[in-house]
Enzyme design. Structure first.
Site, PDB file in Angstrom:
ATOM      1  N   HIS A   1      -3.569  -8.222   5.297  1.00 23.69           N
ATOM      2  CA  HIS A   1      -4.042  -6.984   4.767  1.00 23.69           C
ATOM      3  C   HIS A   1      -3.357  -6.384   3.605  1.00 23.69           C
ATOM      4  O   HIS A   1      -2.210  -6.316   3.645  1.00 23.69           O
ATOM      5  CB  HIS A   1      -4.543  -6.193   5.730  1.00 23.69           C
ATOM      6  CG  HIS A   1      -5.292  -4.857   5.417  1.00 23.69           C
ATOM      7  ND1 HIS A   1      -5.023  -3.825   4.909  1.00 23.69           N
ATOM      8  CD2 HIS A   1      -6.670  -4.562   5.836  1.00 23.69           C
ATOM      9  CE1 HIS A   1      -5.947  -3.070   4.531  1.00 23.69           C
ATOM     10  NE2 HIS A   1      -7.004  -3.599   5.120  1.00 23.69           N
TER      11      HIS A   1
ATOM     12  N   LYS B   1      -7.410  -0.211  12.408  1.00 22.71           N
ATOM     13  CA  LYS B   1      -5.953   0.231  11.624  1.00 22.71           C
ATOM     14  C   LYS B   1      -5.145   1.139  12.888  1.00 22.71           C
ATOM     15  O   LYS B   1      -5.237   0.625  13.993  1.00 22.71           O
ATOM     16  CB  LYS B   1      -6.351   1.144  10.336  1.00 22.71           C
ATOM     17  CG  LYS B   1      -7.114   0.545   9.491  1.00 22.71           C
ATOM     18  CD  LYS B   1      -6.955   0.863   8.042  1.00 22.71           C
ATOM     19  CE  LYS B   1      -7.780  -0.004   7.160  1.00 22.71           C
ATOM     20  NZ  LYS B   1      -8.164   0.388   5.913  1.00 22.71           N
TER      21      LYS B   1
ATOM     22  N   GLU C   1     -10.949  -7.760  -0.613  1.00 26.76           N
ATOM     23  CA  GLU C   1     -10.816  -6.492  -0.406  1.00 26.76           C
ATOM     24  C   GLU C   1     -10.130  -5.925  -1.716  1.00 26.76           C
ATOM     25  O   GLU C   1      -8.864  -5.802  -1.661  1.00 26.76           O
ATOM     26  CB  GLU C   1     -10.028  -6.213   0.722  1.00 26.76           C
ATOM     27  CG  GLU C   1     -10.757  -6.441   1.998  1.00 26.76           C
ATOM     28  CD  GLU C   1     -10.074  -5.599   3.341  1.00 26.76           C
ATOM     29  OE1 GLU C   1     -11.129  -5.106   4.124  1.00 26.76           O
ATOM     30  OE2 GLU C   1      -8.911  -5.395   3.616  1.00 26.76           O
TER      31      GLU C   1
ATOM     32  N   GLY D   1     -10.575   2.683   1.725  1.00 26.23           N
ATOM     33  CA  GLY D   1     -10.398   3.977   2.080  1.00 26.23           C
ATOM     34  C   GLY D   1     -10.667   4.746   0.898  1.00 26.23           C
ATOM     35  O   GLY D   1     -10.178   6.327   1.001  1.00 26.23           O
TER      36      GLY D   1
ATOM     37  N   GLU E   1      -2.713  -3.374   3.180  1.00 24.20           N
ATOM     38  CA  GLU E   1      -1.616  -2.337   3.781  1.00 24.20           C
ATOM     39  C   GLU E   1      -0.447  -3.171   4.165  1.00 24.20           C
ATOM     40  O   GLU E   1       0.673  -2.434   4.050  1.00 24.20           O
ATOM     41  CB  GLU E   1      -2.432  -1.406   4.732  1.00 24.20           C
ATOM     42  CG  GLU E   1      -3.293  -0.473   3.985  1.00 24.20           C
ATOM     43  CD  GLU E   1      -4.430  -0.164   4.932  1.00 24.20           C
ATOM     44  OE1 GLU E   1      -4.683  -0.357   6.180  1.00 24.20           O
ATOM     45  OE2 GLU E   1      -5.610   0.399   4.427  1.00 24.20           O
TER      46      GLU E   1
ATOM     47  N   SER F   1     -14.473   0.388   1.578  1.00 24.93           N
ATOM     48  CA  SER F   1     -15.432   1.439   1.840  1.00 24.93           C
ATOM     49  C   SER F   1     -17.097   0.944   1.935  1.00 24.93           C
ATOM     50  O   SER F   1     -17.662   1.304   1.461  1.00 24.93           O
ATOM     51  CB  SER F   1     -15.670   2.362   0.577  1.00 24.93           C
ATOM     52  OG  SER F   1     -14.262   2.883   0.216  1.00 24.93           O
TER      53      SER F   1
ATOM     54  N   ASN G   1     -11.730  -3.285  11.387  1.00 23.96           N
ATOM     55  CA  ASN G   1     -10.542  -3.047  11.371  1.00 23.96           C
ATOM     56  C   ASN G   1     -10.026  -1.530  11.697  1.00 23.96           C
ATOM     57  O   ASN G   1     -10.225  -0.732  10.869  1.00 23.96           O
ATOM     58  CB  ASN G   1      -9.865  -3.415  10.117  1.00 23.96           C
ATOM     59  CG  ASN G   1      -8.416  -3.198   9.662  1.00 23.96           C
ATOM     60  OD1 ASN G   1      -7.612  -2.696  10.760  1.00 23.96           O
ATOM     61  ND2 ASN G   1      -7.958  -3.375   8.590  1.00 23.96           N
TER      62      ASN G   1
HETATM   63  P1  PGA Z   1     -12.430   0.932   4.444  1.00 21.16           P
HETATM   64  O1  PGA Z   1     -10.962  -0.251   4.699  1.00 21.16           O
HETATM   65  O2  PGA Z   1     -13.511   0.492   4.798  1.00 21.16           O
HETATM   66  O3  PGA Z   1     -11.942   2.213   5.169  1.00 21.16           O
HETATM   67  O4  PGA Z   1     -12.215   1.139   2.917  1.00 21.16           O
HETATM   68  C1  PGA Z   1     -11.430  -1.812   4.716  1.00 21.16           C
HETATM   69  C2  PGA Z   1     -10.237  -2.389   5.113  1.00 21.16           C
HETATM   70  O5  PGA Z   1      -9.026  -2.108   4.671  1.00 21.16           O
HETATM   71  O6  PGA Z   1     -10.320  -3.203   5.684  1.00 21.16           O
END
Ligand code: PGA
Length: 253
Positions: free
Chosen positions: A96, A11, A168, A174, A98, A214, A9
């Protein structure tokens, strides 16, 4: 054996020039994926058409990061599933955290988007996960169960053959704070049990459930080795070809 899916992803990172560089590096680093593994990369909308061209004949599939629940119309700023298909997308990330947190997406909306994606032949990667506050209140199971029920509402067993669920934990995205393999396994098992309850065990056993939050080259193998973890949805570590390649390798050691 379930298919392992490693998705990246991107982003809101990488303009078209950077997309060209990253995909060129990815194709060199990953000329083929191991048997039983699939990999999907999900760049921003503006890079999808280019990525679709560059990925032809490669080991990677292409996915969007979101789509509209509508077919077309006066929806400024939105992108339809048909548009994603037209530039070569096979999949789309939906719900997601976010999107849920910053753009108010609910389980009901994510469900509408999933139905639309499936009707168009796109594989929906549907995200669920609890916040830190919910984990600390000890209501993770309740939150996940409600999300799974809501996002899958009305989907047929045939639909479910295409669905991927990504667990997740919001507190792990993140932040560098990865869920322990045992924490991930516990929730993945819960999701599979919930899906078995809504459908049946044979169907639930075939469902690919990714972990996200992460995931890095140095923790991927341990998480991916858990019984009910069938891949990863990778954020930060997918922006570099070598680290994403290392995670793909860790999927089937
Ligand atoms: P990250 O993000 O690996 O940077 O924690 C994962 C995601 O949001 O899909």
């Amino acid at each position: 054996m379930r298919t392992m899916i490693i998705a990246g992803n991107w982003k809101m990172y990488k303009d078209v020039a950077e997309t060209r560089d990253l995909i060129t590096a990815l194709k060199a680093a990953v000329p083929s994926v191991p048997a039983g593994v699939e990999s999907i990369i999900c760049p921003p909308f503006t890079s999808l058409a280019l990525a679709g061209e560059l990925l032809k004949g490669s080991a990677f599939q292409l996915g969007g990061q979101n789509m509209s629940q509508h077919d077309e119309g006066a929806y400024t700023g939105e992108v339809s599933g048909k548009m994603l298909k037209a530039v070569g997308c096979d999949a789309v990330i939906l719900g997601h955290s976010e999107r849920r947190q910053y753009y108010g997406e609910t389980n009901e909306l994510v469900n509408l988007k999933a139905r639309k994606a499936l009707a168009l032949g796109l594989r929906p990667i549907i995200c669920v996960g609890e916040t830190l506050e919910e984990r600390e209140k000890d209501i993770t199971a309740q939150v996940i169960t409600t999300q799974v029920k809501g996002v899958l509402s009305g989907l047929t067993p045939q639909d479910m053959a295409k669905v991927v669920i990504a667990y997740e934990p919001v507190w792990a995205i993140g932040t560098g704070k990865v869920a322990s393999p045992a924490q991930a396994q516990e929730v993945h098992q819960l999701i599979r049990k919930q899906v078995a309850g809504q459908y049946d065990w044979a169907l639930a056993e075939k469902l690919t459930i990714q972990y996200g939050g992460s995931v890095k080259p140095d923790n991927a193998a341990e998480i991916l080795a858990q019984n009910d973890v069938d891949g990863a949805l990778v954020g930060g570590a997918c922006l570099k070809a070598d680290s994403f390649a290392a995670i793909i390798k860790a999927a089937r050691p």
